[in-house]
Write an enzyme that holds these catalytic residues in place. Structure first.
Site, short mmCIF file in Angstrom:
data_model
loop_
_atom_site.label_atom_id
_atom_site.label_comp_id
_atom_site.label_asym_id
_atom_site.label_seq_id
_atom_site.Cartn_x
_atom_site.Cartn_y
_atom_site.Cartn_z
N GLY A 269 -16.34 37.62 16.44
CA GLY A 269 -15.40 37.96 15.32
C GLY A 269 -14.09 36.82 15.54
N TYR B 212 -8.24 55.13 12.88
CA TYR B 212 -7.81 53.90 13.44
C TYR B 212 -6.91 54.13 14.52
CZ TYR B 212 -7.39 48.72 14.33
OH TYR B 212 -7.23 47.53 15.12
N GLY C 270 -0.41 43.04 17.43
CA GLY C 270 0.23 42.98 16.13
C GLY C 270 -0.88 42.52 15.24
N TYR C 271 -0.16 42.13 14.19
CA TYR C 271 -1.08 41.31 12.91
C TYR C 271 -1.27 40.16 13.32
CZ TYR C 271 -0.38 45.52 10.25
OH TYR C 271 -0.27 47.09 9.75
P1 NAD Z 1 -13.28 40.80 13.22
O1 NAD Z 1 -13.97 41.64 12.38
O2 NAD Z 1 -13.37 39.45 13.02
O3 NAD Z 1 -14.31 41.11 14.69
C1 NAD Z 1 -14.80 42.24 15.15
C2 NAD Z 1 -16.15 42.03 15.50
O4 NAD Z 1 -16.71 43.41 15.96
C3 NAD Z 1 -17.20 41.70 13.98
O5 NAD Z 1 -18.11 40.53 14.63
C4 NAD Z 1 -17.76 42.79 14.04
O6 NAD Z 1 -19.03 42.74 13.24
C5 NAD Z 1 -18.04 43.50 15.15
N1 NAD Z 1 -18.56 44.63 15.48
C6 NAD Z 1 -18.14 45.65 14.53
N2 NAD Z 1 -18.95 46.75 14.74
C7 NAD Z 1 -19.79 46.55 15.67
C8 NAD Z 1 -20.74 47.32 16.55
N3 NAD Z 1 -20.91 48.65 16.35
N4 NAD Z 1 -21.14 46.61 17.60
C9 NAD Z 1 -20.95 45.45 17.95
N5 NAD Z 1 -20.17 44.78 17.35
C10 NAD Z 1 -19.42 45.28 16.24
O7 NAD Z 1 -12.00 41.43 13.85
P2 NAD Z 1 -10.76 40.83 14.77
O8 NAD Z 1 -9.53 40.78 13.79
O9 NAD Z 1 -11.39 39.71 15.60
O10 NAD Z 1 -10.56 42.29 15.52
C11 NAD Z 1 -10.97 42.03 17.04
C12 NAD Z 1 -10.52 43.60 17.50
O11 NAD Z 1 -8.95 43.32 17.76
C13 NAD Z 1 -10.87 44.67 17.02
O12 NAD Z 1 -10.99 45.69 18.01
C14 NAD Z 1 -9.46 45.02 16.07
O13 NAD Z 1 -9.25 46.24 15.66
C15 NAD Z 1 -8.43 44.75 17.09
N6 NAD Z 1 -7.21 44.00 16.33
C16 NAD Z 1 -7.06 43.29 15.52
C17 NAD Z 1 -5.88 42.98 14.60
C18 NAD Z 1 -5.87 41.77 13.58
O14 NAD Z 1 -4.77 41.70 12.93
N7 NAD Z 1 -6.80 41.21 13.19
C19 NAD Z 1 -4.94 43.38 15.22
C20 NAD Z 1 -4.94 44.47 16.23
C21 NAD Z 1 -6.01 44.85 16.72
#
Ligand code: NAD
Length: 247
Positions: free
Chosen positions: A13, A153, A184-185
């Site tokens: 991801g 969430y 954060g974001y």
């Molecule tokens: P993303 O969607 O790019 O990456 C998340 C990955 O997890 C994806 O590849 C998705 O397919 C995979 N995934 C989902 N369900 C799954 C499962 N059951 N088994 C295995 N893999 C699975 O999102 P991201 O922005 O890279 O987020 C990564 C982490 O950071 C997440 O936990 C998210 O909640 C957290 N986060 C993101 C942000 C943001 O602003 N993007 C902010 C705070 C926290």
């Protein structure tokens, strides 16, 4: 010392990819977990290879216990025991509680929180037995402050840190640290896909006046994974540009 082995769930991801690269740059052998049918692990692996990164990819649904058992075994068979685990897989299914369906609640709890048990359970005892380990849970600022439309969430992400603090106590004497990062974001596809007007209003609330780069989260992972960070455990690192400040 043998090269350390790192496993990053959701490793293909937006944030996961940059974490994988950072840990590889640190000299670790890195396995990226992906969800078959949603993520294209082999294509991601090939794209990373073109950029000079040699990653192992392992399919597995971390919301499912048996799938997590098989996924971790596949990593161990290919690379050896896991020394660094980054629980990074996550999803959102937002709705106000009035509109939220049962599935939206359970899916988000299963993928964001139950996954942490499913995967960590497979590696924590081995780390403790070998006397070194790092478990890093990627939570969210919304687990710290709550967020409108995100009871699922926010609850899952807050729960991750409860897990962190409890396990940190169980393994502290064994050279294993357990920490949470609450971003954060971040400027990933997910956030960049939000309409510009809405995104601008989010950024306006951030004292730093911008989104984070994924590398700013990956750097914190690298810091926690370092040998020199052995006394830091049970912590929750807020990396949110000042959006939420706790004691
Ligand atoms: P993303 O969607 O790019 O990456 C998340 C990955 O997890 C994806 O590849 C998705 O397919 C995979 N995934 C989902 N369900 C799954 C499962 N059951 N088994 C295995 N893999 C699975 O999102 P991201 O922005 O890279 O987020 C990564 C982490 O950071 C997440 O936990 C998210 O909640 C957290 N986060 C993101 C942000 C943001 O602003 N993007 C902010 C705070 C926290």
């Amino acid at each position: 010392m043998a090269e350390r082995v790192a496993l990053v769930t959701g490793g293909t991801g937006g944030i996961g990819t940059v974490i994988c690269r950072e840990l590889a740059d640190k000299g670790m052998k890195v396995a990226a977990n992906y969800l078959e049918g949603i993520d294209d692990g082999p294509a991601w692996q090939a794209a990373q290879k073109a950029d000079g990164y040699d990653f192992t990819v392992v399919a597995g649904d971390v919301s499912d216990f048996d799938s997590s058992v098989a996924m971790v075994k596949a990593v161990e068979d290919q690379l050896g025991p896991v020394d660094v685990l980054v629980n990074c897989a996550g999803i959102t299914k937002d709705a106000t509680i009035k509109k939220m369906q049962k599935e939206q609640w359970y899916d988000v709890i299963n993928v964001n929180l139950n996954s942490v048990f499913n995967v960590t359970k497979q590696v924590a005892t081995g780390m403790a037995d070998r006397g070194w380990g790092r478990i890093i849970n990627i939570s969210s600022v919304n687990g710290q402050k709550g967020q409108f439309g995100q009871v699922n969430y926010s609850a899952a992400k807050a729960g991750m840190h409860g897990f962190t603090m409890a396990l940190a106590q169980e393994v502290a004497r064994k050279g294993v640290t357990v920490n949470t990062i609450s971003p954060g974001y971040i400027a990933t596809q997910m956030v960049l896909a939000i309409p510009e007007k809405v995104r601008d209003s989010i950024v306006a609330q951030v004292p730093a006046g911008r989104l984070a780069e994924p590398s700013e989260i990956a750097w914190a992972v690298s810091f926690i994974a370092d040998d020199r960070s052995g006394f830091m455990t049970g912590a929750n690192l807020a990396i949110n540009g000042g959006l939420h400040m706790g004691p």
